[in-house]
Design a protein around this motif. Structure first.
Motif, PDB file in Angstrom:
ATOM      1  N   ARG A   2       4.712   0.083   1.996  1.00  0.00           N
ATOM      2  CA  ARG A   2       4.639   1.509   1.658  1.00  0.00           C
ATOM      3  C   ARG A   2       3.238   1.966   1.284  1.00  0.00           C
ATOM      4  O   ARG A   2       2.943   3.149   1.306  1.00  0.00           O
ATOM      5  CB  ARG A   2       5.575   1.823   0.496  1.00  0.00           C
ATOM      6  N   ASN A   3       2.364   1.037   0.956  1.00  0.00           N
ATOM      7  CA  ASN A   3       1.014   1.377   0.505  1.00  0.00           C
ATOM      8  C   ASN A   3       0.038   1.345   1.678  1.00  0.00           C
ATOM      9  O   ASN A   3      -0.797   0.450   1.804  1.00  0.00           O
ATOM     10  CB  ASN A   3       0.580   0.413  -0.597  1.00  0.00           C
ATOM     11  N   GLN A   4       0.119   2.331   2.536  1.00  0.00           N
ATOM     12  CA  GLN A   4      -0.713   2.362   3.736  1.00  0.00           C
ATOM     13  C   GLN A   4      -2.188   2.592   3.409  1.00  0.00           C
ATOM     14  O   GLN A   4      -3.063   2.174   4.165  1.00  0.00           O
ATOM     15  CB  GLN A   4      -0.200   3.416   4.705  1.00  0.00           C
ATOM     16  N   ALA A   5      -2.477   3.230   2.286  1.00  0.00           N
ATOM     17  CA  ALA A   5      -3.876   3.433   1.889  1.00  0.00           C
ATOM     18  C   ALA A   5      -4.568   2.090   1.668  1.00  0.00           C
ATOM     19  O   ALA A   5      -5.735   1.917   2.037  1.00  0.00           O
ATOM     20  CB  ALA A   5      -3.950   4.286   0.630  1.00  0.00           C
ATOM     21  N   CYS A   6      -3.862   1.140   1.109  1.00  0.00           N
ATOM     22  CA  CYS A   6      -4.426  -0.198   0.906  1.00  0.00           C
ATOM     23  C   CYS A   6      -4.749  -0.847   2.248  1.00  0.00           C
ATOM     24  O   CYS A   6      -5.773  -1.503   2.401  1.00  0.00           O
ATOM     25  CB  CYS A   6      -3.463  -1.055   0.102  1.00  0.00           C
ATOM     26  N   GLY A   7      -3.897  -0.663   3.230  1.00  0.00           N
ATOM     27  CA  GLY A   7      -4.155  -1.195   4.568  1.00  0.00           C
ATOM     28  C   GLY A   7      -5.424  -0.630   5.175  1.00  0.00           C
ATOM     29  O   GLY A   7      -6.192  -1.340   5.820  1.00  0.00           O
ATOM     30  N   ARG A   8      -5.672   0.660   4.947  1.00  0.00           N
ATOM     31  CA  ARG A   8      -6.904   1.278   5.457  1.00  0.00           C
ATOM     32  C   ARG A   8      -8.133   0.677   4.774  1.00  0.00           C
ATOM     33  O   ARG A   8      -9.162   0.441   5.420  1.00  0.00           O
ATOM     34  CB  ARG A   8      -6.853   2.788   5.278  1.00  0.00           C
ATOM     35  N   VAL A   9      -8.036   0.398   3.489  1.00  0.00           N
ATOM     36  CA  VAL A   9      -9.155  -0.231   2.776  1.00  0.00           C
ATOM     37  C   VAL A   9      -9.424  -1.620   3.343  1.00  0.00           C
ATOM     38  O   VAL A   9     -10.578  -1.996   3.574  1.00  0.00           O
ATOM     39  CB  VAL A   9      -8.861  -0.314   1.261  1.00  0.00           C
ATOM     40  N   LEU A  10      -8.388  -2.387   3.606  1.00  0.00           N
ATOM     41  CA  LEU A  10      -8.565  -3.741   4.132  1.00  0.00           C
ATOM     42  C   LEU A  10      -9.222  -3.729   5.505  1.00  0.00           C
ATOM     43  O   LEU A  10     -10.044  -4.595   5.810  1.00  0.00           O
ATOM     44  CB  LEU A  10      -7.230  -4.478   4.164  1.00  0.00           C
ATOM     45  N   THR A  11      -8.887  -2.765   6.344  1.00  0.00           N
ATOM     46  CA  THR A  11      -9.552  -2.695   7.652  1.00  0.00           C
ATOM     47  C   THR A  11     -10.998  -2.239   7.514  1.00  0.00           C
ATOM     48  O   THR A  11     -11.844  -2.650   8.299  1.00  0.00           O
ATOM     49  CB  THR A  11      -8.794  -1.777   8.627  1.00  0.00           C
ATOM     50  N   LYS A  12     -11.298  -1.433   6.521  1.00  0.00           N
ATOM     51  CA  LYS A  12     -12.684  -0.999   6.314  1.00  0.00           C
ATOM     52  C   LYS A  12     -13.577  -2.146   5.864  1.00  0.00           C
ATOM     53  O   LYS A  12     -14.779  -2.122   6.106  1.00  0.00           O
ATOM     54  CB  LYS A  12     -12.746   0.143   5.304  1.00  0.00           C
ATOM     55  N   ILE A  13     -13.001  -3.156   5.206  1.00  0.00           N
ATOM     56  CA  ILE A  13     -13.814  -4.308   4.816  1.00  0.00           C
ATOM     57  C   ILE A  13     -13.719  -5.422   5.858  1.00  0.00           C
ATOM     58  O   ILE A  13     -13.972  -6.575   5.562  1.00  0.00           O
ATOM     59  CB  ILE A  13     -13.458  -4.824   3.407  1.00  0.00           C
ATOM     60  N   VAL A  14     -13.346  -5.073   7.070  1.00  0.00           N
ATOM     61  CA  VAL A  14     -13.411  -5.918   8.263  1.00  0.00           C
ATOM     62  C   VAL A  14     -12.256  -6.911   8.406  1.00  0.00           C
ATOM     63  O   VAL A  14     -12.298  -7.785   9.252  1.00  0.00           O
ATOM     64  CB  VAL A  14     -14.780  -6.642   8.371  1.00  0.00           C
ATOM     65  N   LEU A  15     -11.216  -6.814   7.599  1.00  0.00           N
ATOM     66  CA  LEU A  15     -10.061  -7.685   7.807  1.00  0.00           C
ATOM     67  C   LEU A  15      -9.212  -7.124   8.939  1.00  0.00           C
ATOM     68  O   LEU A  15      -9.104  -5.913   9.102  1.00  0.00           O
ATOM     69  CB  LEU A  15      -9.222  -7.789   6.537  1.00  0.00           C
ATOM     70  N   SER A  16      -8.597  -7.991   9.718  1.00  0.00           N
ATOM     71  CA  SER A  16      -7.773  -7.595  10.854  1.00  0.00           C
ATOM     72  C   SER A  16      -6.294  -7.783  10.526  1.00  0.00           C
ATOM     73  O   SER A  16      -5.917  -8.734   9.838  1.00  0.00           O
ATOM     74  CB  SER A  16      -8.098  -8.445  12.079  1.00  0.00           C
ATOM     75  N   TYR A  17      -5.474  -6.892  11.063  1.00  0.00           N
ATOM     76  CA  TYR A  17      -4.027  -6.999  10.888  1.00  0.00           C
ATOM     77  C   TYR A  17      -3.543  -8.321  11.470  1.00  0.00           C
ATOM     78  O   TYR A  17      -3.930  -8.693  12.573  1.00  0.00           O
ATOM     79  CB  TYR A  17      -3.330  -5.830  11.574  1.00  0.00           C
ATOM     80  N   GLU A  18      -2.711  -9.058  10.731  1.00  0.00           N
ATOM     81  CA  GLU A  18      -2.154 -10.315  11.217  1.00  0.00           C
ATOM     82  C   GLU A  18      -0.649 -10.233  11.455  1.00  0.00           C
ATOM     83  O   GLU A  18      -0.176 -10.633  12.495  1.00  0.00           O
ATOM     84  CB  GLU A  18      -2.478 -11.452  10.248  1.00  0.00           C
ATOM     85  N   CYS A  19       0.105  -9.732  10.485  1.00  0.00           N
ATOM     86  CA  CYS A  19       1.552  -9.669  10.665  1.00  0.00           C
ATOM     87  C   CYS A  19       2.211  -8.835   9.571  1.00  0.00           C
ATOM     88  O   CYS A  19       1.595  -8.539   8.557  1.00  0.00           O
ATOM     89  CB  CYS A  19       2.171 -11.064  10.693  1.00  0.00           C
ATOM     90  N   THR A  20       3.473  -8.507   9.808  1.00  0.00           N
ATOM     91  CA  THR A  20       4.300  -7.860   8.798  1.00  0.00           C
ATOM     92  C   THR A  20       5.505  -8.746   8.544  1.00  0.00           C
ATOM     93  O   THR A  20       6.206  -9.121   9.478  1.00  0.00           O
ATOM     94  CB  THR A  20       4.770  -6.464   9.263  1.00  0.00           C
TER      95      THR A  20
END
Length: 64
Positions: A20-38
């Motif tokens: 539910r915390n999509q804002a946190c996901g945006r922060v993680l992509t901004k620091i160069v981490l890539s989506y791995e799984c849900t």
């Protein structure tokens, strides 16, 4: 990232957030981490099950 990979000699840096915390996901992509799984309904929080979304970066991708 540099500290983790060069000083600590880590191979993989990862982080996760509740679905539910999509804002946190945006922060993680901004620091160069890539989506791995849900991971569906992975944690129980306040009586409800929550998805866990995982991000990460491997040293080889960081150096590229």
């Amino acid at each position: 990232m540099r500290y983790g990979f060069e000083e600590l000699r880590l191979h993989h840096i990862h982080a996760a957030h509740f679905g539910r915390n999509q804002a946190c996901g945006r922060v993680l992509t901004k620091i160069v981490l890539s989506y791995e799984c849900t991971c569906g309904e992975h944690h129980r929080k306040y009586g409800d099950y929550e998805h866990r979304v995982k991000y990460g970066l491997i040293v080889g991708a960081w150096r590229a």
